[in-house]
Design an enzyme around this catalytic site. Structure first.
Site, PDB file in Angstrom:
ATOM      1  CE1 TYR A  60     -52.463 -37.102 -20.951  1.00 38.31           C
ATOM      2  CE2 TYR A  60     -53.797 -35.297 -19.463  1.00 38.31           C
ATOM      3  CZ  TYR A  60     -52.742 -35.696 -20.342  1.00 38.31           C
ATOM      4  OH  TYR A  60     -51.469 -34.816 -20.547  1.00 38.31           O
ATOM      5  CG  PHE A 112     -28.042 -35.461  -4.023  1.00 40.28           C
ATOM      6  CD1 PHE A 112     -27.377 -36.686  -3.682  1.00 40.28           C
ATOM      7  CD2 PHE A 112     -28.885 -35.619  -5.291  1.00 40.28           C
ATOM      8  CE1 PHE A 112     -27.210 -37.771  -4.529  1.00 40.28           C
ATOM      9  CE2 PHE A 112     -28.935 -36.703  -5.967  1.00 40.28           C
ATOM     10  CZ  PHE A 112     -27.999 -37.750  -5.876  1.00 40.28           C
ATOM     11  CB  THR A 113     -25.198 -34.665  -7.922  1.00 40.13           C
ATOM     12  OG1 THR A 113     -26.136 -35.722  -7.567  1.00 40.13           O
ATOM     13  CG2 THR A 113     -24.008 -34.975  -7.419  1.00 40.13           C
ATOM     14  CG  ASP A 203     -33.781 -35.375  -0.934  1.00 41.02           C
ATOM     15  OD1 ASP A 203     -34.518 -36.225  -1.196  1.00 41.02           O
ATOM     16  OD2 ASP A 203     -32.613 -35.208  -1.556  1.00 41.02           O
ATOM     17  CE  LYS A 246     -32.053 -42.447  -5.306  1.00 43.55           C
ATOM     18  NZ  LYS A 246     -32.498 -41.847  -6.461  1.00 43.55           N
ATOM     19  NE  ARG A 370     -21.957 -39.700  -5.875  1.00 49.18           N
ATOM     20  CZ  ARG A 370     -23.069 -39.498  -6.402  1.00 49.18           C
ATOM     21  NH1 ARG A 370     -24.484 -39.745  -6.232  1.00 49.18           N
ATOM     22  NH2 ARG A 370     -23.090 -38.867  -7.660  1.00 49.18           N
ATOM     23  CG  PHE A 437     -21.995 -37.778 -11.259  1.00 50.21           C
ATOM     24  CD1 PHE A 437     -22.332 -36.536 -10.942  1.00 50.21           C
ATOM     25  CD2 PHE A 437     -22.501 -39.038 -11.313  1.00 50.21           C
ATOM     26  CE1 PHE A 437     -23.535 -36.113 -10.526  1.00 50.21           C
ATOM     27  CE2 PHE A 437     -24.082 -38.472 -10.794  1.00 50.21           C
ATOM     28  CZ  PHE A 437     -24.464 -37.206 -10.464  1.00 50.21           C
TER      29      PHE A 437
HETATM   30  C1  PLP Z   1     -30.596 -37.868  -1.850  1.00 49.21           C
HETATM   31  C2  PLP Z   1     -31.156 -37.561  -3.312  1.00 49.21           C
HETATM   32  N1  PLP Z   1     -32.054 -36.948  -3.713  1.00 49.21           N
HETATM   33  C3  PLP Z   1     -32.238 -36.735  -4.821  1.00 49.21           C
HETATM   34  C4  PLP Z   1     -32.259 -37.697  -5.831  1.00 49.21           C
HETATM   35  C5  PLP Z   1     -32.609 -37.559  -7.182  1.00 49.21           C
HETATM   36  O1  PLP Z   1     -33.602 -38.609  -7.435  1.00 49.21           O
HETATM   37  P1  PLP Z   1     -33.809 -39.339  -8.866  1.00 49.21           P
HETATM   38  O2  PLP Z   1     -32.640 -39.914  -9.157  1.00 49.21           O
HETATM   39  O3  PLP Z   1     -35.007 -40.356  -8.745  1.00 49.21           O
HETATM   40  O4  PLP Z   1     -34.032 -38.248 -10.003  1.00 49.21           O
HETATM   41  C6  PLP Z   1     -31.397 -38.988  -5.538  1.00 49.21           C
HETATM   42  C7  PLP Z   1     -31.016 -39.781  -6.497  1.00 49.21           C
HETATM   43  O5  PLP Z   1     -29.996 -40.097  -6.715  1.00 49.21           O
HETATM   44  C8  PLP Z   1     -30.796 -38.936  -4.180  1.00 49.21           C
HETATM   45  O6  PLP Z   1     -30.050 -39.808  -3.688  1.00 49.21           O
END
Ligand code: PLP
Length: 445
Positions: A60, A112-113, A203, A246, A370, A437
């Site tokens: 743990y 970013f979303t 990021d 990624k 997108r 989305f």
């Molecule tokens: C540029 C970017 N930042 C953050 C994220 C968020 O990461 P996760 O999907 O692992 O939560 C993503 C994932 O799609 C991304 O492409």
């Protein structure tokens, strides 16, 4: 790991598309022929990573795999203190909660979303300070991810540095088409932030791919290794969040890293509430081991050249055939310019969503929207945000498909391009409150 893929009939796909509400996120993967929905968590792991999975220490607290991960992040990404998280958005949540005061602004190189949503949920307003070229799919600028220092400066003058939580810098910029930032830009931003006492957080999700473009395009970097460039890039920033699904070649995982000891204490404490203990953060020990190994594999120059080379192979085929895509070709995906496909479809009829649906219907190739759907609604006005870019993303998983698969994809896109004039748009019939989305449903007009 080899996985079978299944061919489907047009009839099967018509049914699947209807059941999925014309949203490729709602398709079952067994109904997909070639899956270019995302490069997130879809990589094939290596023999070394699978061997590492067998060495999971599932204690743990204080798992040996955590210390391997910590060492790998320090060595490659430069930061001192690391908090593991279940994936990128877990890290975005923690950093947003820790450093944003309600009412503050967060400037960044395009939204970013999930990142922007966590910033907004913490009470911030996101301000786009990317260079204008990023919003033009045809601009050949080599570093379309760059921040425009004049836009950042203007924001600082307008609201005051005290009202800015931090500069949110992405490398590469996903929503602009996988476009890189230059080292010179990041250096300049460091100076600007220092002058105003601002922090800059990265990021780092696709920072290795960004390092490739710096090596290829920026003077003085041709003889430097990807590993050295990545380290230098990160060293100008105060910390980073990471979706390890990624660049780092794993199916799940993420982290948050900073250089400030006091902030680290705070983040580790928040991790205990929302992610898991600060030495596993929602990951199994075996996943942390695969991630530590994936980091070392991701910075190998030959690997990254082959990875981006495959993306380019597909993009160059499409360009040869006159199909409109975002240029220059970015790191992780080909972005089709849906506005150029369908000038007859208004943004209220979701051209990029329409293109993703048409491509699936015609060939079984899965892509993603997108554009207007991803951009969501402005929280203040409740209106669609109407981004300038309406893109459909063909995202290439790492180490999964062959060049022959790319040929099939190119031919599938060509067929949809040839049929573009008779295509009609979509109507949104279900809209979830957050990140619509992923779960929105549509019907053909
Ligand atoms: C540029 C970017 N930042 C953050 C994220 C968020 O990461 P996760 O999907 O692992 O939560 C993503 C994932 O799609 C991304 O492409």
């Amino acid at each position: 790991m080899v996985e079978p893929i299944r061919m489907t009939s047009r009839e099967d796909r018509e049914r699947a598309l209807r059941e999925a509400g014309y949203n490729t996120f709602l398709l079952r993967s067994e109904d997909v022929y070639i899956d270019l929905l995302t490069d997130s968590g879809t990589s094939a792991m290596s023999d070394r990573q699978w061997a590492g999975m067998m060495l999971g220490d599932e204690a743990y607290a204080g798992s040996v795999n955590f210390y391997h991960l910590e060492a790998a992040v320090r060595e490659h990404y430069s930061y001192k203190y690391i908090v593991p998280t279940h994936q990128g958005r877990g890290a975005e949540h923690l950093i947003s909660r820790a450093v944003i005061k309600p009412g503050q602004f967060v400037p960044g190189n395009m939204y970013f979303t999930t990142t922007r949503l966590h910033q907004e949920l913490a009470g911030a307003t996101f301000v786009d300070v990317i260079i204008d070229e990023a919003h033009d799919p045809a601009s050949p600028h080599p570093f379309k991810g760059n921040v425009d220092p004049a836009k950042l400066d203007a924001l600082i003058k307008r609201v005051g540095a005290d009202n800015i939580a931090y500069l949110s810098l992405a490398a590469t910029v996903n929503m602009a088409g996988g476009q890189p930032v230059s080292m010179a830009n990041v250096r300049e931003l460091r100076k600007l932030c220092d002058r105003h006492g601002l922090r800059m957080y990265l990021d780092a999700t696709r920072a290795v791919e960004n390092a490739f473009f710096i090596q290829e395009r920026e003077e003085g970097y041709q003889a430097k290794s990807i590993k050295a460039i990545l380290f230098e890039l990160c060293s100008y920033t105060d910390g980073a969040w990471m979706s390890a699904k990624k660049d780092s070649l794993v199916n799940i995982g993420g982290w948050l890293a900073v250089n400030d000891a006091e902030l680290f204490e705070q983040l580790g404490n928040l991790a205990v509430i929302y992610e898991g203990l600060h030495t596993y953060g929602g990951m199994a020990g075996r996943d942390m081991e695969a991630l530590a190994i994936g980091i070392t594999e991701s910075v190998q120059d030959d690997y990254i050249r082959a990875r981006i080379g495959q993306v380019r192979y597909l993009g160059e085929l499409l360009m040869e055939w006159g199909i409109p895509i975002v240029q220059p070709i970015g790191g992780h995906a080909i972005f089709l310019d849906a506005r150029a496909f369908y000038p007859q479809v208004t943004q209220d009829e979701f051209p990029a969503q329409t293109l993703a649906a048409e491509l699936y219907r015609d060939s079984g190739v899965r892509s993603m929207e997108r554009g207007n759907v991803s951009a969501g609604r402005d929280p203040a006005t409740g209106k669609h945000r109407y981004p300038r870019l309406e893109l459909t993303r063909l995202t290439i998983p790492r180490r999964v498909y062959t060049q022959a698969h790319m040929d099939v994809v190119a031919e599938a896109v060509k067929a949809v391009w040839d049929a573009r004039k008779s295509t009609r748009g979509l109507k949104m019939v279900f809209e979830p409150k957050y990140l619509r989305f992923f779960q929105a449903r549509f019907e053909p007009l």
